[in-house]
Design a protein around this motif. Structure first.
Motif, PDB file in Angstrom:
ATOM      1  N   ARG A   1      -9.365 -67.423 -10.640  1.00 46.77           N
ATOM      2  CA  ARG A   1      -9.929 -66.736 -11.804  1.00 46.77           C
ATOM      3  C   ARG A   1      -9.448 -65.290 -11.937  1.00 46.77           C
ATOM      4  N   LEU A   2      -8.739 -64.791 -10.947  1.00 46.46           N
ATOM      5  CA  LEU A   2      -8.193 -63.443 -11.040  1.00 46.46           C
ATOM      6  C   LEU A   2      -6.883 -63.506 -11.830  1.00 46.46           C
ATOM      7  N   LEU A   3      -6.948 -63.198 -13.113  1.00 49.64           N
ATOM      8  CA  LEU A   3      -5.775 -63.308 -13.976  1.00 49.64           C
ATOM      9  C   LEU A   3      -4.822 -62.131 -13.800  1.00 49.64           C
TER      10      LEU A   3
ATOM     11  N   LEU B   1     -14.205 -65.828 -16.568  1.00 49.67           N
ATOM     12  CA  LEU B   1     -15.469 -66.535 -16.370  1.00 49.67           C
ATOM     13  C   LEU B   1     -15.333 -67.982 -16.832  1.00 49.67           C
ATOM     14  N   ASP B   2     -16.411 -68.737 -16.739  1.00 52.75           N
ATOM     15  CA  ASP B   2     -16.354 -70.181 -17.007  1.00 52.75           C
ATOM     16  C   ASP B   2     -15.965 -70.525 -18.435  1.00 52.75           C
ATOM     17  N   ASP B   3     -16.370 -69.725 -19.396  1.00 51.45           N
ATOM     18  CA  ASP B   3     -16.185 -70.101 -20.799  1.00 51.45           C
ATOM     19  C   ASP B   3     -14.931 -69.516 -21.435  1.00 51.45           C
ATOM     20  N   GLY B   4     -14.026 -68.975 -20.621  1.00 54.47           N
ATOM     21  CA  GLY B   4     -12.813 -68.377 -21.168  1.00 54.47           C
ATOM     22  C   GLY B   4     -12.952 -66.903 -21.477  1.00 54.47           C
ATOM     23  N   THR B   5     -14.179 -66.381 -21.325  1.00 53.88           N
ATOM     24  CA  THR B   5     -14.369 -64.938 -21.436  1.00 53.88           C
ATOM     25  C   THR B   5     -13.864 -64.275 -20.165  1.00 53.88           C
TER      26      THR B   5
ATOM     27  N   ARG C   1     -11.303 -62.265 -24.538  1.00 51.01           N
ATOM     28  CA  ARG C   1     -10.989 -63.674 -24.363  1.00 51.01           C
ATOM     29  C   ARG C   1      -9.676 -63.805 -23.586  1.00 51.01           C
ATOM     30  N   ARG C   2      -9.512 -64.915 -22.886  1.00 47.19           N
ATOM     31  CA  ARG C   2      -8.304 -65.099 -22.067  1.00 47.19           C
ATOM     32  C   ARG C   2      -7.037 -64.936 -22.893  1.00 47.19           C
ATOM     33  N   GLU C   3      -7.022 -65.460 -24.102  1.00 45.89           N
ATOM     34  CA  GLU C   3      -5.811 -65.411 -24.918  1.00 45.89           C
ATOM     35  C   GLU C   3      -5.494 -63.989 -25.396  1.00 45.89           C
ATOM     36  N   ALA C   4      -6.451 -63.075 -25.272  1.00 47.15           N
ATOM     37  CA  ALA C   4      -6.233 -61.701 -25.709  1.00 47.15           C
ATOM     38  C   ALA C   4      -5.725 -60.789 -24.598  1.00 47.15           C
ATOM     39  N   VAL C   5      -5.724 -61.274 -23.360  1.00 48.65           N
ATOM     40  CA  VAL C   5      -5.272 -60.428 -22.249  1.00 48.65           C
ATOM     41  C   VAL C   5      -3.803 -60.054 -22.460  1.00 48.65           C
ATOM     42  N   ARG C   6      -3.531 -58.759 -22.363  1.00 49.36           N
ATOM     43  CA  ARG C   6      -2.143 -58.283 -22.477  1.00 49.36           C
ATOM     44  C   ARG C   6      -1.788 -57.494 -21.222  1.00 49.36           C
ATOM     45  N   ARG C   7      -0.774 -57.970 -20.499  1.00 47.52           N
ATOM     46  CA  ARG C   7      -0.321 -57.290 -19.290  1.00 47.52           C
ATOM     47  C   ARG C   7       0.863 -56.375 -19.629  1.00 47.52           C
ATOM     48  N   ASN C   8       1.249 -55.562 -18.673  1.00 50.30           N
ATOM     49  CA  ASN C   8       2.434 -54.727 -18.885  1.00 50.30           C
ATOM     50  C   ASN C   8       3.719 -55.466 -18.508  1.00 50.30           C
ATOM     51  N   ALA C   9       3.589 -56.713 -18.056  1.00 54.05           N
ATOM     52  CA  ALA C   9       4.745 -57.433 -17.511  1.00 54.05           C
ATOM     53  C   ALA C   9       5.271 -58.539 -18.433  1.00 54.05           C
TER      54      ALA C   9
END
Length: 348
Positions: free
Chosen positions: A40-42, A56-60, A157-165
């Motif tokens: 779960r550590l994205l 978390l469980d629901d994609g949050t 939301r998971r789909e909104a996570v933006r990394r620097n990589a």
């Protein structure tokens, strides 16, 4: 009558310029285990990202970060406002929205009046209120230098996570705020910045990067980070290394605070600027005849700097217009990501 000391006189450095230099930080982190395996550590410590992200469980996703530093200004309310804006930025840079903050406070007891400390806290609380979050607690210690900042929790939301990589070859690169904060802070420390310049300085360092989650909702935006203590070169190099690409940086396109060029040519350069170049200058190609003062602006440590955005080139103009319309009037398209070694190539 006891003279009240200047806040900046109580610290050896100030703002994000007092961060450990990139070379030392990489050496320290190389000896630490990667934060895994946790499904779960994205986002953990493997990408030099702005915050940790846990699903978390629901994609949050929960976003967690902390940021604090010593004073770069003498006004205690302004110090609190800048530090809070800077700390909250890490959540925005991951594509999230902040939920709450915890104060981090270290003060030299006996050297600074409690009333001044209360003003620092008030300034931080004001910016948190502007971001729509409470300061829900915190921790304080007796410290040799004044220190203030926040631990901030946010969500997305998971789909909104933006990394620097996650930049892609062909991406345009946009910077949302002007550079030169470190140069201005050096001038402030020497009482050499006029009221107009100080107003420009406060305006940029207290401008929340709340455009971050809006950009994360745009599929054409691939990578996000904020520009802080390592300057545009250091954080640009993190983009390049994370994606395994070359960042082609247009030096003439970089937005600068109005007096940045004049001040740096007058010698107002931070020690962090020199340390930054020593740490990663070997991975940067400069054009022939590139002046030292221009290089100092590229390594100038930013406190509460802008967002560095990579996006599909065919959407770049529309995204840039959206950013400017949201109040980031200095935003500019500053380069592109290209296939090649993980380096920065500066051109004019």
């Amino acid at each position: 009558m006891t003279e009240i000391p200047r806040l900046t006189s109580l610290a050896h450095g100030g703002g994000c310029g007092c961060k450990l230099d990139p070379a030392t930080l990489r050496q320290l982190l190389a000896a630490q285990p990667v934060a895994g395996p946790f499904e779960r550590l994205l986002v953990g410590n493997e990408t030099s990202d702005d915050a940790a992200v846990w699903e978390l469980d629901d994609g949050t996703c929960v976003i967690a970060t902390t940021d604090f530093f010593t004073p770069m200004v003498d006004d205690p309310v302004d110090f609190g406002r800048i530090a809070a804006t800077n700390a909250i930025s890490d959540v925005y840079a991951m594509g999230g929205r902040p939920l709450l903050a915890l104060a981090i406070l270290g003060m030299p007891v006996g050297k600074i009046a409690p009333e001044m400390v209360a003003q620092i806290l008030r300034g931080g609380a004001e910016k948190c209120a502007e971001a729509g979050i409470p300061v829900a607690g915190g921790h304080s210690i007796d410290a040799p230098e004044p220190i203030y900042g926040l631990a901030v929790i946010g969500t997305c939301r998971r789909e909104a996570v933006r990394r620097n990589a996650d930049a892609l070859a062909g991406d345009a690169v946009i910077l949302t705020k002007a550079l030169g904060v470190g140069v201005y802070s050096a001038a402030i420390k020497h009482a050499a910045l006029d009221p107009s310049g100080y107003g420009d300085f406060i305006a940029t360092t207290t401008l929340l990067n709340r455009i971050g989650p809006e950009l994360a909702g745009e599929p054409a935006v691939h990578a996000l980070t904020d520009v802080t203590g390592f300057g545009i070169l250091g954080h640009g190099l993190e983009l390049a290394r994370g994606a395994g690409l070359t960042l082609a940086l247009d030096a003439d396109a970089l937005p600068l605070l109005p007096r940045a060029e004049a001040l740096v040519q007058e010698g107002f350069v931070t020690g962090a600027s020199h340390r930054n170049w020593a740490a990663f200058g070997g991975d940067v190609d400069l054009p022939d005849g590139f002046s030292d003062w221009r290089r100092h602006l590229l390594t100038d440590p930013q406190t509460s700097g802008g967002l560095l955005v990579t996006c599909a080139a065919d959407r770049a103009d529309a995204i840039l217009q959206r950013i400017r319309a949201s109040g980031y009037l200095s935003a500019a398209r500053i380069g592109r990501m290209e296939a090649g070694p993980a380096r920065i190539r500066v051109h004019v």
